[in-house]
Design a protein around this motif. Structure first.
Motif: not given
Length: 323
Positions: A27-28, A30
């Motif tokens: 998810q990085w 964000e």
């Protein structure tokens, strides 16, 4: 190794590291990532920083913000990184000057041990240049002129304690000449002053002065390195000029904070490897006098240790005072 072989090698490196990044990094990033350039705009690090930030934004699919934090040979910018949250959203481009600062300034609020090596990105030669009004066209000619005018010639370099400053002091010691050091926060203003004739000599990276050399506004007398840079084929090496013991390699690398999630550091290293595999990036770096290298964190970390040990000996030999 040619450009195609280099690209293939670092793509292979990226693939070999691919399985090592845990799913937590998926998810990085964000939110925007900050890239600190600890020098003023216009210098070599700033030029490379903007190339890297643009390409990282495309690979990470997130904005990468360049923040120039110049001053004290990079120490101010590194303090900004040291104060940031270790959440994987703050990084800094560092140069050969950064590992030197803790050796000179005991009062620093940061240490190199607070940062995590991510990747060594590129190298470039150091060049000694003179403005067009200085009547010399060789290193020997400069030495002879300085001998005739002891302590009258001025030389520009980044802040006191920068690698450019130390290169100038080493050169003075090796040749037995005296020149006045005029410190600058970054390369941009020093170039302006050299071109205008306010400063006689400069010790600086090739990249920011390449166009001025080509236009004749500045005259390059010699460059460091074992061979001539492809973008400055007419500029002799210091060895060719008769000063083979003068060798300073300039480099640029990326570091993060020691407390950041290791999977994010690994993801950033992969992103750097990926962008350096692009022909357009290689071309952009080569055209301004850099050689892309794409060293991994372990190799880069060992290089940083080597740099500190080497410069510690130079500082002791020059008897430079710590603050």
């Amino acid at each position: 190794m040619n450009r195609r072989q280099f690209a293939a090698a670092i793509v292979a490196l990226s693939m070999s590291l691919g399985g090592a990044v845990p799913v937590q990094a998926a998810q990085w990033p964000e939110k925007p990532v900050t890239l600190i350039v600890p020098f003023a705009p216009g210098g070599a690090t700033d030029i490379v920083g903007r190339i890297v930030a643009d390409q990282l934004g495309k690979v990470l699919k997130q904005t990468v913000i360049v923040e120039n934090r110049g001053g004290a040979a990079g120490a101010v910018g590194m303090n900004e990184l040291a104060r940031a949250k270790p959440d994987g959203y703050s990084f800094a481009l560092i140069t050969d000057s950064i590992p030197i600062q803790p050796l000179l300034k005991e009062s620093l609020k940061w240490k190199m041990s607070e940062f995590t090596p991510v990747a060594k990105i590129a190298t470039s030669p150091e060049v000694v240049v003179v403005n067009s009004k200085i009547p010399v066209d060789s290193v020997r000619g400069l030495v002879e002129l300085a001998q005739l005018k002891p302590d009258q010639l001025t030389y520009a370099a980044s802040s006191t304690g920068s690698v450019h400053h130390l290169a100038g002091e080493v050169f003075k010691q090796q040749t037995g000449i005296d020149m006045q050091h005029i410190p600058y926060k970054g390369g941009g203003q020093s170039i302006v002053d050299m071109v205008s004739g306010r400063i006689d000599v400069g010790f600086i990276g090739l990249a920011p002065v390449l166009n001025h050399i080509r236009s004749g506004q500045l005259r390059a007398l010699a460059q460091t390195g074992a061979t001539r840079n492809s973008q400055a084929p007419d500029v002799p090496t210091f060895t060719e000029a008769g000063y083979g013991d003068f060798d300073v390699e300039l480099w640029i690398g990326l570091v993060g904070l020691k407390g950041a999630p290791p999977e994010i550091t690994a993801r950033m290293q992969q992103a750097i490897t990926q962008i350096l595999a692009k022909e357009e990036v290689q071309r952009s770096l080569i055209e301004i006098g850099f050689t892309p290298v794409a060293e991994d964190p372990s190799t880069f970390g060992a290089w940083l240790d080597l740099q500190q040990r080497g410069w510690a000996k130079v500082i002791k030999k020059l008897d430079l005072q710590q603050e």
